[in-house]
Design a protein around this motif. Structure first.
Motif, PDB file in Angstrom:
ATOM      1  N   PRO A  54      45.990  41.567  51.940  1.00 39.52           N
ATOM      2  CA  PRO A  54      45.203  40.356  51.647  1.00 39.52           C
ATOM      3  C   PRO A  54      45.327  39.982  50.168  1.00 39.52           C
ATOM      4  N   ASP A  55      45.312  38.700  49.888  1.00 38.97           N
ATOM      5  CA  ASP A  55      45.452  38.229  48.505  1.00 38.97           C
ATOM      6  C   ASP A  55      44.082  38.139  47.828  1.00 38.97           C
ATOM      7  N   LEU A  56      43.405  39.257  47.773  1.00 31.99           N
ATOM      8  CA  LEU A  56      42.069  39.298  47.180  1.00 31.99           C
ATOM      9  C   LEU A  56      42.160  39.330  45.661  1.00 31.99           C
ATOM     10  N   PHE A  57      41.187  38.671  45.000  1.00 31.04           N
ATOM     11  CA  PHE A  57      41.081  38.722  43.541  1.00 31.04           C
ATOM     12  C   PHE A  57      39.601  38.678  43.170  1.00 31.04           C
ATOM     13  N   PHE A  58      39.307  39.144  41.961  1.00 29.30           N
ATOM     14  CA  PHE A  58      37.936  39.133  41.448  1.00 29.30           C
ATOM     15  C   PHE A  58      37.741  37.851  40.657  1.00 29.30           C
ATOM     16  N   SER A  59      36.910  36.965  41.176  1.00 27.49           N
ATOM     17  CA  SER A  59      36.825  35.614  40.627  1.00 27.49           C
ATOM     18  C   SER A  59      36.149  35.554  39.255  1.00 27.49           C
ATOM     19  N   ASN A  60      35.277  36.490  38.940  1.00 27.28           N
ATOM     20  CA  ASN A  60      34.608  36.467  37.624  1.00 27.28           C
ATOM     21  C   ASN A  60      35.174  37.532  36.690  1.00 27.28           C
ATOM     22  N   GLU A  61      36.430  37.911  36.908  1.00 21.56           N
ATOM     23  CA  GLU A  61      37.059  38.932  36.072  1.00 21.56           C
ATOM     24  C   GLU A  61      37.561  38.330  34.760  1.00 21.56           C
ATOM     25  N   LYS A  62      37.336  39.049  33.661  1.00 20.41           N
ATOM     26  CA  LYS A  62      37.901  38.692  32.364  1.00 20.41           C
ATOM     27  C   LYS A  62      39.113  39.561  32.033  1.00 20.41           C
ATOM     28  N   GLU A  63      38.963  40.843  32.241  1.00 24.09           N
ATOM     29  CA  GLU A  63      40.057  41.782  32.008  1.00 24.09           C
ATOM     30  C   GLU A  63      39.996  42.854  33.086  1.00 24.09           C
ATOM     31  N   GLY A  64      41.133  43.495  33.318  1.00 25.65           N
ATOM     32  CA  GLY A  64      41.171  44.570  34.306  1.00 25.65           C
ATOM     33  C   GLY A  64      42.476  45.342  34.216  1.00 25.65           C
ATOM     34  N   ARG A 113      32.293  39.356  42.189  1.00 27.44           N
ATOM     35  CA  ARG A 113      32.738  38.455  43.259  1.00 27.44           C
ATOM     36  C   ARG A 113      34.190  38.731  43.621  1.00 27.44           C
ATOM     37  N   MET A 114      34.443  38.773  44.934  1.00 25.97           N
ATOM     38  CA  MET A 114      35.798  38.987  45.469  1.00 25.97           C
ATOM     39  C   MET A 114      36.094  37.875  46.459  1.00 25.97           C
ATOM     40  N   ALA A 115      37.229  37.219  46.296  1.00 31.07           N
ATOM     41  CA  ALA A 115      37.560  36.074  47.140  1.00 31.07           C
ATOM     42  C   ALA A 115      39.046  36.072  47.449  1.00 31.07           C
ATOM     43  N   SER A 116      39.398  35.300  48.450  1.00 34.81           N
ATOM     44  CA  SER A 116      40.800  35.103  48.810  1.00 34.81           C
ATOM     45  C   SER A 116      41.384  34.011  47.927  1.00 34.81           C
ATOM     46  N   TYR A 117      42.573  34.258  47.411  1.00 40.21           N
ATOM     47  CA  TYR A 117      43.168  33.312  46.485  1.00 40.21           C
ATOM     48  C   TYR A 117      43.873  32.161  47.199  1.00 40.21           C
ATOM     49  N   GLY A 118      44.630  32.471  48.239  1.00 41.14           N
ATOM     50  CA  GLY A 118      45.436  31.428  48.883  1.00 41.14           C
ATOM     51  C   GLY A 118      45.143  31.218  50.359  1.00 41.14           C
ATOM     52  N   TRP A 119      44.709  32.268  51.068  1.00 46.86           N
ATOM     53  CA  TRP A 119      44.457  32.143  52.492  1.00 46.86           C
ATOM     54  C   TRP A 119      43.065  31.581  52.737  1.00 46.86           C
ATOM     55  N   THR A 120      42.970  30.562  53.570  1.00 43.58           N
ATOM     56  CA  THR A 120      41.676  29.975  53.912  1.00 43.58           C
ATOM     57  C   THR A 120      41.020  30.793  55.018  1.00 43.58           C
ATOM     58  N   ASN A 160      39.050  21.262  47.770  1.00 44.63           N
ATOM     59  CA  ASN A 160      39.800  20.206  48.459  1.00 44.63           C
ATOM     60  C   ASN A 160      40.999  20.743  49.222  1.00 44.63           C
ATOM     61  N   THR A 161      41.278  22.036  49.083  1.00 36.49           N
ATOM     62  CA  THR A 161      42.372  22.642  49.862  1.00 36.49           C
ATOM     63  C   THR A 161      41.864  23.484  51.019  1.00 36.49           C
ATOM     64  N   GLY A 162      40.545  23.563  51.192  1.00 34.11           N
ATOM     65  CA  GLY A 162      39.995  24.315  52.313  1.00 34.11           C
ATOM     66  C   GLY A 162      38.853  25.218  51.887  1.00 34.11           C
ATOM     67  N   GLU A 163      38.376  26.021  52.842  1.00 38.84           N
ATOM     68  CA  GLU A 163      37.278  26.957  52.588  1.00 38.84           C
ATOM     69  C   GLU A 163      37.855  28.363  52.455  1.00 38.84           C
ATOM     70  N   TYR A 164      37.385  29.075  51.453  1.00 41.18           N
ATOM     71  CA  TYR A 164      37.891  30.414  51.162  1.00 41.18           C
ATOM     72  C   TYR A 164      36.770  31.435  51.290  1.00 41.18           C
ATOM     73  N   SER A 165      37.133  32.559  51.904  1.00 43.17           N
ATOM     74  CA  SER A 165      36.166  33.629  52.117  1.00 43.17           C
ATOM     75  C   SER A 165      35.870  34.348  50.799  1.00 43.17           C
ATOM     76  N   CYS A 166      34.625  34.756  50.652  1.00 43.57           N
ATOM     77  CA  CYS A 166      34.193  35.389  49.395  1.00 43.57           C
ATOM     78  C   CYS A 166      33.080  36.379  49.678  1.00 43.57           C
ATOM     79  N   LEU A 167      33.105  37.500  48.977  1.00 39.77           N
ATOM     80  CA  LEU A 167      32.053  38.503  49.017  1.00 39.77           C
ATOM     81  C   LEU A 167      31.517  38.713  47.612  1.00 39.77           C
ATOM     82  N   LYS A 168      30.267  39.117  47.501  1.00 36.04           N
ATOM     83  CA  LYS A 168      29.712  39.389  46.175  1.00 36.04           C
ATOM     84  C   LYS A 168      28.698  40.521  46.238  1.00 36.04           C
ATOM     85  N   VAL A 169      28.579  41.204  45.100  1.00 39.13           N
ATOM     86  CA  VAL A 169      27.567  42.243  44.903  1.00 39.13           C
ATOM     87  C   VAL A 169      26.728  41.832  43.707  1.00 39.13           C
TER      88      VAL A 169
END
Length: 389
Positions: A54-64, A113-120, A160-169
């Motif tokens: 899965p193309d998961l990424f951390f949406s509020n990441e600054k560095e990693g 926050r963890m979300a999908s980057y490209g897959w809706t 505008n490109t669709g709805e993306y799945s997201c999880l958060k803690v």
């Protein structure tokens, strides 16, 4: 995920650093294989590019960054029925927008926050695993915060490109107040109380009172600038700003009080000098009038055998002595005011000078107003803290 440590929470940059073991699991039927009668439980891979992920990424990441000592801290397990388990240890620096209105009596909610980057959501949906999907290491130590609780939730986003799945803690942090009580609140109280010492010094001790007032004012200003240097320049007023601002006002007020006392004392001295000159003039006039009256009395006496002036007589002349005694002027010495018998006797009265009354009033007014401010301050901000909680 398993939270291994939270190294820092930066108020100035509004970010926090966390190290965690992240795991995700999905089913890929293309990876099914024969388990040889149950003797093969799973296959292990160390290269993630060998399978679809899965193309998961951390949406509020600054560095990693990943960890590669001694071996890369990543593995992939493929089970016979096509299930894939992916696990990796990573360190992240994540953004955490903070509301500092109640600082340092505040609580902050920092999210991961963890979300999908490209897959809706038509192709890929993230779901939390049932039964404690997030664990935290025991005895988690933070320098100035306490992790009270954490919550898992969903945060799907629509673009505008669709709805993306997201999880958060959501991690709820409570700021430890004891550090700020020792480093900020108690020293500020001590500086304010030290500035009140000038009310008890003698009015003539100008160097001592000026030095005390200026020293406490500069120390309080330095303390305030040091506090603001560790915080971001926000547009609203923080709780610590109210405290330091009022303390600085009290110290500045004590310095202005001495200026008022000095002015009143000098005005009183000028008035006393004028009164002293007037009294001397009146005394001279009264003496002159007494001498004139004595002269008239001696001149009109029936047995007047004197041709000399009233204050000139021969030694042993009883008649002249008797005549002069008739013209004696009796004046009673003025009583000195006694305003310092006891502390209660120092309360402003008409007998005390105006500058003394200002000092006495300040000794009572400043502590009472500061105590009232403390009552209002702590009741207001502690009540607001309970409301937000």
């Amino acid at each position: 995920m398993f939270l291994r440590s939270i190294s820092k929470i930066d108020d100035y940059k509004m970010e926090y650093s966390v190290q965690l073991t992240f795991r995700e699991q999905w089913l890929d039927e293309r990876l099914k294989f024969d388990d040889i009668g149950g003797r093969l439980k799973y296959l292990t891979l160390t290269e993630a590019n060998r399978v679809w992920m899965p193309d998961l990424f951390f949406s509020n990441e600054k560095e990693g960054h990943f960890h590669n000592i001694i071996m890369p801290n990543v593995y992939i397990r493929i089970f016979p029925y096509g299930s894939v388990l992916y696990s990796i240890r990573i360190s992240l620096t994540l953004a955490c927008p903070m509301n500092l209105k109640l600082y340092p009596l505040d609580r902050q909610v920092c999210s991961l926050r963890m979300a999908s980057y490209g897959w809706t959501t038509a192709d890929l949906v993230f779901l939390w695993k049932e039964g404690d999907p997030v664990q935290v290491v025991k005895n988690l130590h933070l320098p100035r915060f306490t992790l009270e609780k954490f919550l898992t939730d969903y945060c799907n986003s629509k673009t505008n490109t669709g709805e993306y799945s997201c999880l958060k803690v959501d991690l709820l942090f409570k700021r430890e107040f004891s550090y700020y009580l020792i480093q900020i609140y108690i020293p500020c109280c001590m500086l304010v109380i030290v500035s009140w010492v000038s009310f008890w010094l003698d009015q003539g001790a100008v160097p001592a009172r000026v030095s005390l007032g200026v020293t406490t004012l500069l120390t309080m200003a330095t303390q305030t600038s040091g506090i603001n240097a560790s915080l971001p320049p926000v547009s609203y007023t923080k709780a610590i700003d109210v405290w330091t601002g009022v303390c600085l006002t009290f110290v500045f007020g004590a310095l202005l009080e001495f200026a008022l006392v000095n002015y009143a004392s000098r005005s009183a001295d000028r008035a006393a000098d004028m009164h002293r000159e007037n009294m001397k003039k009146k005394r001279r006039e009264l003496e002159q009038a007494s001498l004139d009256a004595a002269s008239d009395l001696l001149d009109t006496d029936s047995n007047a055998t004197f041709a000399m002036k009233p204050l000139v007589r021969h030694p042993g002349d009883p008649l002249a002595l008797e005549k002069l005694r008739q013209c004696e002027v009796h004046m009673q010495a003025p009583k000195r005011p006694n305003c310092c018998r006891s502390w209660l006797a120092k309360f402003p009265t008409r007998k005390c000078s105006r500058s003394k009354r200002i000092d006495v009033i300040s000794r009572i007014t400043f502590p009472l107003v500061f105590a009232l401010f403390n009552l209002v301050y702590w009741s207001t901000y502690l009540f607001r803290e309970e409301e937000e909680e």
